[in-house]
Design an enzyme around this catalytic site. Structure first.
Site, mmCIF file in Angstrom:
data_model
loop_
_atom_site.group_PDB
_atom_site.id
_atom_site.type_symbol
_atom_site.label_atom_id
_atom_site.label_comp_id
_atom_site.label_asym_id
_atom_site.label_seq_id
_atom_site.Cartn_x
_atom_site.Cartn_y
_atom_site.Cartn_z
ATOM 1 N N TYR A 141 -1.347 0.095 10.234
ATOM 2 C CA TYR A 141 -1.407 -0.355 8.834
ATOM 3 C C TYR A 141 -0.082 -0.050 8.138
ATOM 4 O O TYR A 141 0.482 -0.913 7.444
ATOM 5 C CB TYR A 141 -2.576 0.351 8.146
ATOM 6 C CG TYR A 141 -2.882 -0.120 6.736
ATOM 7 C CD1 TYR A 141 -3.076 -1.470 6.453
ATOM 8 C CD2 TYR A 141 -3.012 0.789 5.691
ATOM 9 C CE1 TYR A 141 -3.385 -1.898 5.161
ATOM 10 C CE2 TYR A 141 -3.327 0.379 4.408
ATOM 11 C CZ TYR A 141 -3.501 -0.963 4.137
ATOM 12 O OH TYR A 141 -3.809 -1.378 2.860
ATOM 13 N N SER A 165 0.852 -1.195 0.000
ATOM 14 C CA SER A 165 0.000 0.000 0.000
ATOM 15 C C SER A 165 0.884 1.238 0.000
ATOM 16 O O SER A 165 1.988 1.216 0.562
ATOM 17 C CB SER A 165 -0.888 0.029 1.236
ATOM 18 O OG SER A 165 -1.516 1.300 1.355
HETATM 19 N N1 LIG Z 1 -8.707 -0.687 -1.051
HETATM 20 C C1 LIG Z 1 -7.676 0.134 -0.973
HETATM 21 O O1 LIG Z 1 -7.810 1.377 -0.993
HETATM 22 C C2 LIG Z 1 -6.267 -0.436 -0.867
HETATM 23 C C3 LIG Z 1 -5.197 0.446 -1.079
HETATM 24 C C4 LIG Z 1 -3.904 -0.023 -0.977
HETATM 25 C C5 LIG Z 1 -3.671 -1.363 -0.691
HETATM 26 N N2 LIG Z 1 -4.720 -2.200 -0.490
HETATM 27 C C6 LIG Z 1 -4.408 -3.615 -0.178
HETATM 28 O O2 LIG Z 1 -4.991 -4.420 -1.181
HETATM 29 C C7 LIG Z 1 -5.325 -5.704 -0.640
HETATM 30 C C8 LIG Z 1 -6.792 -6.020 -0.957
HETATM 31 O O3 LIG Z 1 -7.601 -4.974 -0.447
HETATM 32 P P1 LIG Z 1 -9.150 -4.820 -0.818
HETATM 33 O O4 LIG Z 1 -9.462 -3.382 -0.680
HETATM 34 O O5 LIG Z 1 -9.432 -5.534 -2.102
HETATM 35 O O6 LIG Z 1 -9.787 -5.618 0.426
HETATM 36 P P2 LIG Z 1 -11.263 -6.219 0.635
HETATM 37 O O7 LIG Z 1 -12.211 -5.600 -0.321
HETATM 38 O O8 LIG Z 1 -11.510 -6.067 2.102
HETATM 39 O O9 LIG Z 1 -11.048 -7.766 0.277
HETATM 40 C C9 LIG Z 1 -10.244 -8.544 1.116
HETATM 41 C C10 LIG Z 1 -10.191 -9.980 0.613
HETATM 42 O O10 LIG Z 1 -9.352 -10.724 1.521
HETATM 43 C C11 LIG Z 1 -10.103 -11.802 2.098
HETATM 44 N N3 LIG Z 1 -9.672 -11.962 3.481
HETATM 45 C C12 LIG Z 1 -9.779 -11.055 4.486
HETATM 46 N N4 LIG Z 1 -9.303 -11.574 5.621
HETATM 47 C C13 LIG Z 1 -8.870 -12.839 5.330
HETATM 48 C C14 LIG Z 1 -8.292 -13.878 6.093
HETATM 49 N N5 LIG Z 1 -8.065 -13.746 7.404
HETATM 50 N N6 LIG Z 1 -7.968 -15.049 5.475
HETATM 51 C C15 LIG Z 1 -8.209 -15.212 4.157
HETATM 52 N N7 LIG Z 1 -8.759 -14.258 3.369
HETATM 53 C C16 LIG Z 1 -9.082 -13.080 3.959
HETATM 54 C C17 LIG Z 1 -11.578 -11.334 1.981
HETATM 55 O O11 LIG Z 1 -12.505 -12.433 1.980
HETATM 56 P P3 LIG Z 1 -13.163 -12.940 3.380
HETATM 57 O O12 LIG Z 1 -13.601 -11.715 4.124
HETATM 58 O O13 LIG Z 1 -14.278 -13.834 2.980
HETATM 59 O O14 LIG Z 1 -12.077 -13.680 4.070
HETATM 60 C C18 LIG Z 1 -11.538 -10.670 0.613
HETATM 61 O O15 LIG Z 1 -11.555 -11.633 -0.409
HETATM 62 C C19 LIG Z 1 -5.026 -5.612 0.861
HETATM 63 O O16 LIG Z 1 -3.775 -6.194 1.130
HETATM 64 C C20 LIG Z 1 -4.988 -4.116 1.123
HETATM 65 O O17 LIG Z 1 -4.181 -3.799 2.241
HETATM 66 C C21 LIG Z 1 -6.020 -1.772 -0.570
#
Ligand SMILES: NC(=O)c1ccc[n+]([C@@H]2O[C@H](COP(=O)([O-])OP(=O)(O)OC[C@H]3O[C@@H](n4cnc5c(N)ncnc54)[C@H](OP(=O)(O)O)[C@@H]3O)[C@@H](O)[C@H]2O)c1
Length: 252
Positions: A151, A136
């Site tokens: 974070y 991130s």
């Molecule tokens: N969105 C942003 O603005 C942003 C920006 C920079 C970086 N990121 C990074 O991008 C990545 C994805 O983010 P996102 O925004 O797509 O997140 P999201 O919408 O919350 O999706 C998270 C995914 O991870 C799974 N997950 C969560 N906890 C888990 C666990 N304990 N074991 C296995 N699977 C798990 C969730 O499914 P379940 O809940 O069913 O487990 C879901 O498929 C993360 O690493 C985040 O830090 C996001």
């Protein structure tokens, strides 16, 4: 088809950035498996992927979950070409209110799971394999009034792991890179913004609009393009890189 014949695993592939990456990989001809905790989300992702992905239900904050994923992947009996460590959690809460549970959960998913899942899958990762960690911009760039100590610390650790593994695994022909997305419109972002007071929401929106040179926040598909590049042989000499996919945000 840039990933024809490749086998990929995407953690957190049931929604958001992980699902967009899984969809892009499948479009490019890869055989994809996705990991998540919630059976309903996994089933709906499988439908969106038109049945083209295997689903593995596991909680990666536990050693049992990590072992289950490693066992299922090994049972297929063929090498894994691409590992995307995408599952992550973001507690954007003030330093003085971070709880022991939030701290442990963040490190368990954002750091420990990446460390040990990659370690346990090493026997499946041969020369030419690509490990992609989803980091991130928060690892190095902070936002006013968005407290990110926990974070940022976890994603900073992930960046260090990315670089050290690029060195340790490079001699085996395994590439290790990270993508550092800017703000992406996913459930994770909505969860962290929805509970802000209206004035803070409006302030954040105005901040984002003036801070992103490309004038908008990202969509999950914006990250998927870079993931396809890193998964493919086009990036055969790219390793140890932390690649910003953030509309130019961290250029300033
Ligand atoms: N969105 C942003 O603005 C942003 C920006 C920079 C970086 N990121 C990074 O991008 C990545 C994805 O983010 P996102 O925004 O797509 O997140 P999201 O919408 O919350 O999706 C998270 C995914 O991870 C799974 N997950 C969560 N906890 C888990 C666990 N304990 N074991 C296995 N699977 C798990 C969730 O499914 P379940 O809940 O069913 O487990 C879901 O498929 C993360 O690493 C985040 O830090 C996001």
């Amino acid at each position: 088809m840039r990933l024809r014949g490749k086998r990929a695993l995407v953690t957190g592939g049931s929604e958001g950035i992980g699902l967009a990456i899984a969809e892009a990989f499948a479009e490019e001809g890869a055989a994809v498996a996705i990991v998540g905790r919630d059976a309903g989300k996994l089933a709906s992702a499988r439908t969106k992927l038109a049945g083209r992905a295997e689903t593995i239900q596991a909680d990666l904050t536990t050693s049992e979950g990590i072992d289950k994923v490693a066992t299922v992947v090994a049972a297929a009996g063929r090498p894994l070409d691409v590992l995307v460590n995408n599952a992550g959690v973001a507690f954007l809460v003030p330093f003085e209110t971070v709880t022991d549970e939030q701290y442990r959960n963040s490190f368990a998913l954002n750091v420990t799971a990446v460390f040990f899942l990659t370690q346990k899958l090493l026997p499946q990762l041969g020369p030419g394999a690509s490990v992609i960690n989803i980091s991130s911009y928060f690892a190095g760039k902070m936002i006013p009034k968005r407290p990110s100590s926990l974070y940022s610390l976890s994603k900073g650790a992930l960046n260090s792991l990315t670089k050290s593994l690029a060195f340790e695994l490079g001699p085996r022909g395994i590439r290790v890179n990270a993508i550092a997305p800017g703000t992406i419109d996913t459930a994770m972002r909505r969860r962290s913004v929805d509970n802000l007071p209206d004035a803070a929401k409006a302030e954040l929106k105005a901040y984002v609009e003036r801070s992103y040179p490309l004038g908008r926040i990202g969509q999950a598909a914006d990250v998927a393009g870079m993931a396809v590049h890193l998964a493919s042989d086009e990036s055969a000499w790219t390793s140890g890189a932390i690649l910003a996919v953030d509309g130019g945000y961290t250029a300033g």
